[in-house]
Scaffold this active site. Structure first.
Site, PDB file in Angstrom:
ATOM      1  N   GLY A  86       0.961  -1.023   0.036  1.00  0.00           N
ATOM      2  CA  GLY A  86       0.039   0.018   0.117  1.00  0.00           C
ATOM      3  C   GLY A  86       0.812   1.144  -0.103  1.00  0.00           C
ATOM      4  O   GLY A  86       2.125   1.202  -0.503  1.00  0.00           O
ATOM      5  N   LEU A  87       0.350   2.257   0.582  1.00  0.00           N
ATOM      6  CA  LEU A  87       0.954   3.423   1.001  1.00  0.00           C
ATOM      7  C   LEU A  87       1.289   4.127  -0.579  1.00  0.00           C
ATOM      8  O   LEU A  87       2.286   4.747  -0.905  1.00  0.00           O
ATOM      9  CB  LEU A  87       2.625   3.602   1.765  1.00  0.00           C
ATOM     10  CG  LEU A  87       2.196   3.128   2.870  1.00  0.00           C
ATOM     11  CD1 LEU A  87       3.523   2.813   3.650  1.00  0.00           C
ATOM     12  CD2 LEU A  87       1.405   4.167   3.838  1.00  0.00           C
ATOM     13  N   CYS A  88       0.252   4.088  -1.526  1.00  0.00           N
ATOM     14  CA  CYS A  88       0.515   4.557  -2.944  1.00  0.00           C
ATOM     15  C   CYS A  88      -0.781   5.458  -3.298  1.00  0.00           C
ATOM     16  O   CYS A  88      -1.162   5.232  -4.437  1.00  0.00           O
ATOM     17  CB  CYS A  88       0.879   3.423  -3.921  1.00  0.00           C
ATOM     18  SG  CYS A  88      -0.055   1.885  -3.889  1.00  0.00           S
ATOM     19  N   GLY A  89      -1.515   6.058  -2.174  1.00  0.00           N
ATOM     20  CA  GLY A  89      -2.447   6.683  -2.752  1.00  0.00           C
ATOM     21  C   GLY A  89      -3.802   6.123  -2.986  1.00  0.00           C
ATOM     22  O   GLY A  89      -4.165   4.830  -2.368  1.00  0.00           O
ATOM     23  N   PHE A  91      -4.207   4.610  -5.785  1.00  0.00           N
ATOM     24  CA  PHE A  91      -3.955   3.959  -6.952  1.00  0.00           C
ATOM     25  C   PHE A  91      -4.736   2.503  -7.107  1.00  0.00           C
ATOM     26  O   PHE A  91      -5.617   2.086  -7.912  1.00  0.00           O
ATOM     27  CB  PHE A  91      -2.558   3.513  -7.137  1.00  0.00           C
ATOM     28  CG  PHE A  91      -1.985   2.695  -8.136  1.00  0.00           C
ATOM     29  CD1 PHE A  91      -2.321   2.923  -9.588  1.00  0.00           C
ATOM     30  CD2 PHE A  91      -1.556   1.348  -7.568  1.00  0.00           C
ATOM     31  CE1 PHE A  91      -1.936   2.227 -10.591  1.00  0.00           C
ATOM     32  CE2 PHE A  91      -1.151   0.702  -8.736  1.00  0.00           C
ATOM     33  CZ  PHE A  91      -1.422   0.687 -10.202  1.00  0.00           C
TER      34      PHE A  91
END
Length: 291
Positions: A86-89, A91
């Site tokens: 994760g940690l990709c907005g 997307f």
């Protein structure tokens, strides 16, 4: 008003978070360069492969090869490509929304839907639907062509056995560092990509003679074409993931800086209030001594 120690602890905590997000931004930026280079170098190959398939399949009947067989669609298989981390907005959320919307559209039209997920985020969401046929996790961080072959083989086996009548893929296409949009493509059955009129118009510029027979060539190329399509989707998702993470971490770092600014102002106000209170105590004590 919170105490000085509490505000100072918050400032230190946010500063450490900003350091982490900045480091993650730099890592994502470094990974993006490699992922984007691989994706952009593979795009012409995938495009040329599609052109060859277009030329070969233009004059063939859909029933000539099993992977080109058009049936009455009763079961649709949706292959969803997301990242493992994760940690990709937004997307992954955008891809999942597009896949879920497509799933509901097919169900509303009376078709049965089954799912194949590539990437943990998609698996975590669609597992609760009870429609997940199989999943491929922990490969998006360092995938190779053999991973694409494995996925392609699973999809092909289900199609040839009649378990699915149509296969769609949903993935995030890389447009730029700031733009990654969900893309939906029909993978199976493989259909001629141009109409007879368009093919006739193009053939005026030059015709190709194939040896051996086009049907024999297609029999070999169709599985390879599926591998290329799957691998291309994985490359697009890999580059898009790093671009989205880089943007998300950059925004998080900026948000941390804004929080530090606000907390610093709060700290100064709390310190000023504490100093004022101490001065009032001193003045009050001095007045009491005078009395």
């Amino acid at each position: 008003m919170p105490g000085l120690k509490d505000v100072k602890d918050k400032i230190n905590g946010v500063k450490k978070t900003a350091q982490i997000t900045k480091a993650m931004n730099m890592v994502a930026s470094a990974k993006l360069r490699g992922a984007q280079e691989k994706m952009e170098s593979f795009r012409p190959y995938a495009g040329k492969f599609a052109d060859t398939m277009r030329d070969l399949s233009g004059g063939m009947e859909n029933s000539d090869l099993p992977l080109m067989e058009v049936r009455d669609v009763k079961t649709v298989e949706i292959v969803v490509f997301t990242s493992d981390r994760g940690l990709c907005g937004s997307f992954n959320a955008n891809i999942i929304k597009a896949a879920n919307r497509l799933r509901k559209q097919y169900e509303a039209s009376g078709k049965r839907v089954q799912l194949v997920t590539v990437g943990k985020k998609g698996t975590q969401f669609f597992r609760k639907t009870g429609q997940l046929r199989t999943s491929f996790n922990d490969i998006m961080g360092s995938f190779q062509m053999f991973n694409a072959r494995e996925i392609s083989h699973s999809i092909t086996e289900a199609f040839l056995s009649g378990e699915s009548d149509q296969v769609d893929i949903v993935y995030g296409r890389f447009h730029s560092v700031g733009v990654q949009k969900p893309e939906i493509e029909e993978l199976l059955p493989i259909k001629p990509l141009v109409t007879t009129e368009e093919a006739a118009g193009k053939s005026a510029g030059g015709a190709y003679t194939y040896e051996p027979d086009p049907a024999e060539i297609m029999d070999v190329l169709l599985p390879l074409f599926l591998n290329v399509q799957i691998y291309h989707a994985m490359l697009e998702v890999g580059a898009s993931e790093q671009a989205a993470r880089m943007t998300a971490m950059d925004n998080a770092t900026k948000a941390c800086k804004d929080m530090i600014k606000d907390l610093t102002q709060l700290y100064n106000k709390a310190r000023q209030a504490a100093v004022t209170g101490e001065l009032m105590d001193i003045v009050g004590g001095a007045e009491a001594l005078k009395g």
